[in-house]
Design a protein around this motif. Structure first.
Motif, PDB file in Angstrom:
ATOM      1  N   LEU A 132       2.049  39.013  -3.492  1.00 17.10           N
ATOM      2  CA  LEU A 132       1.701  37.682  -3.003  1.00 17.10           C
ATOM      3  C   LEU A 132       2.612  36.663  -3.656  1.00 17.10           C
ATOM      4  O   LEU A 132       2.581  36.469  -4.877  1.00 17.10           O
ATOM      5  N   GLU A 133       3.437  36.007  -2.863  1.00 19.86           N
ATOM      6  CA  GLU A 133       4.250  34.884  -3.311  1.00 19.86           C
ATOM      7  C   GLU A 133       3.547  33.621  -2.850  1.00 19.86           C
ATOM      8  O   GLU A 133       3.644  33.222  -1.696  1.00 19.86           O
ATOM      9  N   GLY A 134       2.791  33.011  -3.774  1.00 19.20           N
ATOM     10  CA  GLY A 134       1.919  31.928  -3.363  1.00 19.20           C
ATOM     11  C   GLY A 134       0.760  32.498  -2.574  1.00 19.20           C
ATOM     12  O   GLY A 134       0.001  33.317  -3.058  1.00 19.20           O
ATOM     13  N   ARG A 135       0.628  32.057  -1.329  1.00 19.90           N
ATOM     14  CA  ARG A 135      -0.383  32.628  -0.436  1.00 19.90           C
ATOM     15  C   ARG A 135       0.234  33.532   0.617  1.00 19.90           C
ATOM     16  O   ARG A 135      -0.440  33.962   1.538  1.00 19.90           O
ATOM     17  N   ARG A 136       1.522  33.816   0.479  1.00 15.31           N
ATOM     18  CA  ARG A 136       2.227  34.608   1.486  1.00 15.31           C
ATOM     19  C   ARG A 136       2.368  36.051   1.012  1.00 15.31           C
ATOM     20  O   ARG A 136       2.948  36.316  -0.047  1.00 15.31           O
ATOM     21  N   PRO A 137       1.858  37.026   1.770  1.00 10.54           N
ATOM     22  CA  PRO A 137       2.033  38.437   1.395  1.00 10.54           C
ATOM     23  C   PRO A 137       3.406  38.948   1.835  1.00 10.54           C
ATOM     24  O   PRO A 137       3.856  38.687   2.958  1.00 10.54           O
ATOM     25  N   LEU A 138       4.070  39.669   0.935  1.00 10.98           N
ATOM     26  CA  LEU A 138       5.384  40.229   1.211  1.00 10.98           C
ATOM     27  C   LEU A 138       5.385  41.698   0.817  1.00 10.98           C
ATOM     28  O   LEU A 138       4.959  42.049  -0.291  1.00 10.98           O
ATOM     29  N   VAL A 139       5.861  42.549   1.704  1.00  9.48           N
ATOM     30  CA  VAL A 139       5.977  43.972   1.403  1.00  9.48           C
ATOM     31  C   VAL A 139       7.290  44.202   0.666  1.00  9.48           C
ATOM     32  O   VAL A 139       8.360  43.794   1.128  1.00  9.48           O
ATOM     33  N   ALA A 140       7.204  44.836  -0.494  1.00 11.00           N
ATOM     34  CA  ALA A 140       8.382  45.081  -1.324  1.00 11.00           C
ATOM     35  C   ALA A 140       8.442  46.551  -1.696  1.00 11.00           C
ATOM     36  O   ALA A 140       7.422  47.251  -1.732  1.00 11.00           O
ATOM     37  N   GLU A 141       9.641  47.013  -1.991  1.00 10.01           N
ATOM     38  CA  GLU A 141       9.874  48.413  -2.334  1.00 10.01           C
ATOM     39  C   GLU A 141      10.288  48.537  -3.796  1.00 10.01           C
ATOM     40  O   GLU A 141      11.163  47.811  -4.268  1.00 10.01           O
ATOM     41  N   VAL A 142       9.649  49.463  -4.502  1.00  8.70           N
ATOM     42  CA  VAL A 142       9.981  49.769  -5.896  1.00  8.70           C
ATOM     43  C   VAL A 142      10.678  51.119  -5.925  1.00  8.70           C
ATOM     44  O   VAL A 142      10.202  52.097  -5.322  1.00  8.70           O
TER      45      VAL A 142
END
Length: 469
Positions: free
Chosen positions: A301-311
């Motif tokens: 969550l960047e602020g209130r925005r969900p972002l799919v990220a890869e580790v």
């Protein structure tokens, strides 16, 4: 000299009643005549009070105040409007700070061109470049507008003169540290100069109903340069972040009197300028047909925005007594914690003697605890050389006891993962409403989470270790 004498008289001082010796502070014994208790205060300044004056406007009940004058106007850039809370309010002063080369001037020049109209002129004042240099950038990013006025000035009085001549609805000043007032001592960028320039522009913005965008420098630690008072004076403080080697740029709201401070705007910087990203998750993912060991997806969550990220994680045999621990986009301390939890709670002993590299994709930085489970699974997958199931996302905070804790916004994270086509998720207990058609597995500890790996390979020693035995 007269000013100094008057100032000295105004300061309180002390005098010995026996010999007349004076001093700036009280003493119990006069050092001149050695008398005790004879030093008394004299010449104390008179107490001044401010008399009541004429008011500029009568006080009204708050319900009768006209709120239409504070209606936000769009900047023409949707991602910036998202962070500002709908747009620029007339009379608002916005401070945008960021590291050199991150794209502040490019973004504000694009905003100045898109916000300029016949009835809403825009004045762009540059103190760091010449007018011809700014024109070249405007040609490159297609930011030409007949109602956008450009001036190169470093004198505050000249800037105020341009305001009288152009009468803009939006002022962009790049940057506040390069403009100085001739009436204030000190070099441009000093505390006194920044305070005076900001105060004068804020007064002009409030009187004219003109929105103002100020560019601010940052220190080597990332803090906004100049006095802290500058952040208190302005209405909105925005932080422009991004790795200069990556395309992604984030605008975060640090202070906002007209909206929320937990919104984040995403931008992509390229040769033709900077553009907003309504769906930036594609930058943080690697598209592949088959899963690869050492990779795991999460939703941050960047602020209130969900972002799919890869580790991503990679483990190799170490050639030195002290194995390397290298991270990129992840906090080194959290990766070290996950390694300790996997070794102690997950019974994976192959990690201690291997070089371990962990990173994120696309330049995103993951700092929230909700990425712990994805980091741990990526490390476990790399250690066993076994890929995780396809279309799997992992969300959860991992404690030192191996438990998987709840995090905020699980439903929003799952909805974003489902929208992008992911069908399986590992989450802490009690996730709430689950999107239809998505398989959600609740895990209580690392033992439950590691069951997604094939049982025969979870504790398998790395290749090469058996040969050394």
């Amino acid at each position: 000299m007269a000013t100094r004498t008057k100032s000295a008289k105004d300061r309180p001082s002390y005098r010995c009643t026996e010999c007349g010796w004076t001093t700036a502070k009280w003493l119990g014994r006069c050092p001149e005549c050695q008398a005790w208790g004879t030093v008394e205060e004299y010449g104390a300044p008179a107490v001044r009070t401010t008399a009541a004056g004429r008011v500029s406007a009568a006080a009204l009940p708050i319900g009768q105040v006209d709120a239409r004058q504070a209606t936000a106007r769009s900047t023409g850039v949707d991602e910036l409007d998202r962070v500002l809370g709908g747009g620029l309010v007339p009379g608002a002063v916005v401070l945008l700070a960021g590291e050199p080369g991150v794209g502040k001037s490019t973004l504000l020049l694009d905003v100045a061109a898109k916000a300029a109209r016949e009835e809403h002129r825009t004045l762009y004042v540059t103190g760091e470049e010449s007018a011809s240099q700014v024109r070249l950038r405007a040609d490159r990013i297609n930011a030409l507008n007949d109602h956008l006025y450009l001036a190169a000035e470093t004198d505050l009085s000249a800037v105020l003169g341009h305001l009288d001549a152009v009468k803009p609805s939006l002022l962009v000043l790049d940057s506040v540290q390069t403009v100085a007032s001739p009436e204030i001592d000190g070099a441009p960028g000093g505390m006194a100069q920044v305070r005076e320039v900001a105060g004068a522009l804020i007064r002009a913005s409030k009187e004219r109903g003109m929105a103002t965008l100020l560019v601010g420098h940052v220190t080597k630690d990332g803090a906004i340069a100049g006095p802290r008072l500058l952040e208190h004076l302005v209405d909105v403080v925005l932080s422009f972040e991004g790795d200069r080697h990556a395309r992604l740029r984030l605008v975060r709201g640090v202070k906002n009197r007209y909206g929320a401070t937990d919104e984040v705007g995403c931008f992509e910087l390229h040769d033709e300028g900077i553009t907003g990203l309504a769906d930036p998750s594609g930058l943080f993912l690697t598209r592949r047909d088959e899963p690869v060991p050492g990779t795991c997806l999460t939703v941050t969550l960047e602020g209130r925005r969900p972002l799919v990220a890869e580790v991503q994680a990679l483990t190799v045999d170490s050639q030195i007594p002290s194995p390397r621990r290298t991270t990129s986009g992840l906090e080194t301390s959290r990766v070290s914690m996950m390694l300790a939890v996997l070794e102690q709670r997950g019974r994976i002993s192959a990690l201690g003697k291997r070089d371990i590299y962990s990173a994120t994709v696309g330049g995103v930085k993951l700092s929230e605890p909700a990425a712990d489970l994805a980091i741990a699974l990526a490390l476990a997958s790399a250690a066993s050389d076994t890929p995780l199931p396809k279309n799997l996302v992992a969300i959860g905070e991992v404690g030192l006891a191996g438990e998987v804790r709840r995090v905020t916004g699980v439903q929003r994270r799952l909805a974003e993962a489902h929208r992008l086509g992911f069908t399986h998720a590992l989450v802490p207990s009690d996730p709430g409403k689950v999107p239809a058609g998505m398989k959600v597995t609740e895990v209580a500890d690392m033992g439950d989470a590691l069951r997604v790996l094939p049982r025969g390979r979870r504790t398998e020693a790395p290749r090469g270790e058996e040969e050394r035995r």
